[in-house]
Design a protein around this motif. Structure first.
Motif, PDB file in Angstrom:
ATOM      1  N   GLY A  59      -1.816   2.150  -9.937  1.00 49.35           N
ATOM      2  CA  GLY A  59      -0.592   2.363 -10.305  1.00 49.35           C
ATOM      3  C   GLY A  59       0.465   2.575  -9.170  1.00 49.35           C
ATOM      4  N   ILE A  60       0.134   2.081  -8.056  1.00 47.29           N
ATOM      5  CA  ILE A  60       0.785   2.061  -6.851  1.00 47.29           C
ATOM      6  C   ILE A  60       1.882   0.971  -6.533  1.00 47.29           C
ATOM      7  N   LYS A  61       2.728   1.236  -5.893  1.00 47.22           N
ATOM      8  CA  LYS A  61       4.014   0.308  -5.566  1.00 47.22           C
ATOM      9  C   LYS A  61       3.301  -0.350  -4.302  1.00 47.22           C
ATOM     10  N   VAL A  62       3.841  -2.077  -4.290  1.00 45.44           N
ATOM     11  CA  VAL A  62       3.199  -2.689  -3.047  1.00 45.44           C
ATOM     12  C   VAL A  62       4.379  -3.449  -2.423  1.00 45.44           C
ATOM     13  N   SER A  63       4.441  -3.441  -1.099  1.00 43.18           N
ATOM     14  CA  SER A  63       5.364  -4.460  -0.569  1.00 43.18           C
ATOM     15  C   SER A  63       4.800  -5.326  -0.033  1.00 43.18           C
ATOM     16  N   PHE A  64       4.809  -6.687  -0.472  1.00 43.61           N
ATOM     17  CA  PHE A  64       4.278  -7.799   0.058  1.00 43.61           C
ATOM     18  C   PHE A  64       5.240  -8.764   0.714  1.00 43.61           C
ATOM     19  N   PHE A  65       4.894  -9.000   2.059  1.00 47.15           N
ATOM     20  CA  PHE A  65       5.865  -9.855   2.967  1.00 47.15           C
ATOM     21  C   PHE A  65       5.069 -11.256   3.189  1.00 47.15           C
ATOM     22  N   THR A  66       5.520 -12.170   2.902  1.00 49.17           N
ATOM     23  CA  THR A  66       5.138 -13.668   3.287  1.00 49.17           C
ATOM     24  C   THR A  66       5.884 -14.412   3.870  1.00 49.17           C
ATOM     25  N   GLY A 116      17.104   9.023   0.098  1.00 51.55           N
ATOM     26  CA  GLY A 116      18.034   9.174  -1.190  1.00 51.55           C
ATOM     27  C   GLY A 116      17.294   8.631  -2.398  1.00 51.55           C
ATOM     28  N   SER A 117      16.177   8.159  -2.468  1.00 48.22           N
ATOM     29  CA  SER A 117      15.346   7.529  -3.573  1.00 48.22           C
ATOM     30  C   SER A 117      14.681   8.521  -4.294  1.00 48.22           C
ATOM     31  N   ALA A 118      14.575   8.803  -5.582  1.00 46.52           N
ATOM     32  CA  ALA A 118      13.866   9.715  -6.188  1.00 46.52           C
ATOM     33  C   ALA A 118      12.529   9.165  -6.762  1.00 46.52           C
ATOM     34  N   THR A 119      12.374   7.701  -6.510  1.00 42.60           N
ATOM     35  CA  THR A 119      10.893   7.370  -7.026  1.00 42.60           C
ATOM     36  C   THR A 119       9.816   7.242  -5.618  1.00 42.60           C
ATOM     37  N   ALA A 120       8.588   7.282  -6.242  1.00 37.77           N
ATOM     38  CA  ALA A 120       7.551   7.010  -5.061  1.00 37.77           C
ATOM     39  C   ALA A 120       7.672   5.858  -4.289  1.00 37.77           C
ATOM     40  N   LEU A 169       4.908  10.517   0.822  1.00 41.24           N
ATOM     41  CA  LEU A 169       4.230  10.437  -0.494  1.00 41.24           C
ATOM     42  C   LEU A 169       3.439  11.539  -0.625  1.00 41.24           C
ATOM     43  N   GLU A 170       2.816  12.320   0.321  1.00 41.95           N
ATOM     44  CA  GLU A 170       2.336  13.490  -0.004  1.00 41.95           C
ATOM     45  C   GLU A 170       3.236  14.589  -0.379  1.00 41.95           C
ATOM     46  N   GLU A 171       4.698  14.387   0.244  1.00 41.24           N
ATOM     47  CA  GLU A 171       5.578  15.566  -0.214  1.00 41.24           C
ATOM     48  C   GLU A 171       6.046  15.157  -1.713  1.00 41.24           C
ATOM     49  N   ARG A 172       6.117  14.182  -2.164  1.00 41.67           N
ATOM     50  CA  ARG A 172       6.617  13.762  -3.613  1.00 41.67           C
ATOM     51  C   ARG A 172       5.465  13.306  -4.731  1.00 41.67           C
ATOM     52  N   ALA A 173       4.386  12.769  -4.121  1.00 41.02           N
ATOM     53  CA  ALA A 173       3.296  12.264  -5.205  1.00 41.02           C
ATOM     54  C   ALA A 173       2.140  12.106  -4.331  1.00 41.02           C
ATOM     55  N   ALA A 174       1.365  13.293  -4.222  1.00 44.84           N
ATOM     56  CA  ALA A 174       0.195  13.320  -3.215  1.00 44.84           C
ATOM     57  C   ALA A 174      -0.705  12.471  -3.846  1.00 44.84           C
ATOM     58  N   SER A 175      -0.858  12.034  -5.180  1.00 44.17           N
ATOM     59  CA  SER A 175      -1.916  11.442  -5.696  1.00 44.17           C
ATOM     60  C   SER A 175      -1.990   9.759  -5.164  1.00 44.17           C
ATOM     61  N   LEU A 176      -0.643   9.499  -4.809  1.00 48.95           N
ATOM     62  CA  LEU A 176      -0.452   8.203  -4.340  1.00 48.95           C
ATOM     63  C   LEU A 176      -0.644   7.981  -2.774  1.00 48.95           C
ATOM     64  N   ALA A 177      -0.889   8.794  -1.916  1.00 48.61           N
ATOM     65  CA  ALA A 177      -1.168   8.976  -0.788  1.00 48.61           C
ATOM     66  C   ALA A 177      -2.481   8.507  -0.572  1.00 48.61           C
ATOM     67  N   PRO A 178      -2.764   8.012   0.641  1.00 47.89           N
ATOM     68  CA  PRO A 178      -1.879   7.566   1.741  1.00 47.89           C
ATOM     69  C   PRO A 178      -1.318   6.000   1.447  1.00 47.89           C
ATOM     70  N   CYS A 179      -0.228   5.616   2.464  1.00 45.49           N
ATOM     71  CA  CYS A 179       0.091   4.253   2.216  1.00 45.49           C
ATOM     72  C   CYS A 179      -0.874   3.476   3.387  1.00 45.49           C
ATOM     73  N   ARG A 180      -1.415   2.570   2.408  1.00 53.70           N
ATOM     74  CA  ARG A 180      -2.435   1.589   3.196  1.00 53.70           C
ATOM     75  C   ARG A 180      -1.398   0.367   4.028  1.00 53.70           C
TER      76      ARG A 180
END
Length: 275
Positions: A59-66, A116-120, A169-180
């Motif tokens: 359920g995590i957000k992904v940034s995909f660069f190609t 300024g974004s409230a989302t994870a 992520l640790e501050e807002r949504a610890a369950s989604l950390a770390p960023c890989r």
């Protein structure tokens, strides 16, 4: 990052060969990175599969660069993703930087997107085909040192960005950390699976930053006529980022290389089997 790769392998493991005591690797936040080394076609398929699996299973957000726009999914993924659900693609943001400078700017902008974004924020950064950016005109033959410097620059930025996002992520949504961080690279020349750095010095630079290397070596294997030809790959995970074991019987040998076999069937299905 090896934790998500092994999640992919587990998700698409042949059911009859999946041991009951299979578990994911324990990875420290500072070691959540992996470099996929192999042919661009299979690299992209694995990265896309990792993106969709991470979005759907974790359920995590992904940034995909190609560098190349994704106009249609590779054949193997069309079969595999039918089991994961198309809705999960909405958690993946695709970007198509055309040059090294564009890639650096897009990665750096991930810092700004958090403000300024409230989302994870993004929990997984994927760069498909680093070689496309490091071998652009002006960075090819005759300018090897510039190529190596560029490899170090983009790697450092990726990990600086991941560290920043991990803190957020640790501050807002610890369950989604770390960023890989997950990236792919196709070395120059043949025999890259045996010793990629021997033929492409960029690999040596990238290895300083990526704690796990996932090497894919193609092995054509004939199959029974009824099943049709199979595209077979040897997959090897190695590096200091492997801090745990895949199977219970391996717990006395943490950190040793882990090997898998990937078979892409005639119908486009992908199945992983531990070696």
């Amino acid at each position: 990052m090896a934790d998500i790769l092994t999640l992919v392998f587990r998700t698409f493991m042949k059911p009859s060969e999946k041991p009951q005591d299979f578990r994911l690797i324990d990875i420290a936040p500072s070691k959540c990175s992996a470099l996929v080394v192999g042919d661009h076609s299979i690299n992209r398929s694995l990265l896309l599969l990792a993106a969709v699996t991470a979005a759907s299973e974790l359920g995590i957000k992904v940034s995909f660069f190609t560098h190349f726009p994704i106009e249609s999914l590779p054949g193997p993924l069309q079969h595999s993703m039918s089991n994961l659900g198309q809705d999960n693609l909405r958690k993946i943001k695709f970007a198509y930087p055309r040059s090294l400078e564009d890639l650096l700017q897009d990665v750096a902008s991930l810092h700004e997107a958090v403000s300024g974004s409230a989302t994870a924020p993004t929990s997984l950064i994927i760069v498909d085909g680093l070689e496309c950016y490091l071998r652009m005109p002006g960075l090819s033959s005759g300018l090897q040192q510039a190529q190596l410097s560029s490899a170090a620059h983009v790697s450092a930025l990726l990990f600086d960005t991941a560290a920043f996002l991990t803190q957020t992520l640790e501050e807002r949504a610890a369950s989604l950390a770390p960023c890989r961080v997950l990236a792919s690279f196709q070395p120059v020349g043949e025999g890259h699976a045996r010793d990629p750095s021997a033929q492409d010095p960029v690999i040596s630079v990238l290895d300083r930053y990526f704690q796990v290397r996932c090497t894919l070596d193609r092995r054509w294997q004939p199959s029974p006529a009824a099943a049709g030809p199979q595209d077979m790959w040897h997959v090897c995970l190695c590096g200091v980022g492997i801090t745990g074991a895949f199977l219970a019987e391996d717990e006395e040998n943490p950190g040793r290389p882990q090997e898998w076999t990937l078979v892409i069937g005639a119908d486009g299905s992908m199945e992983f089997t531990p070696v």
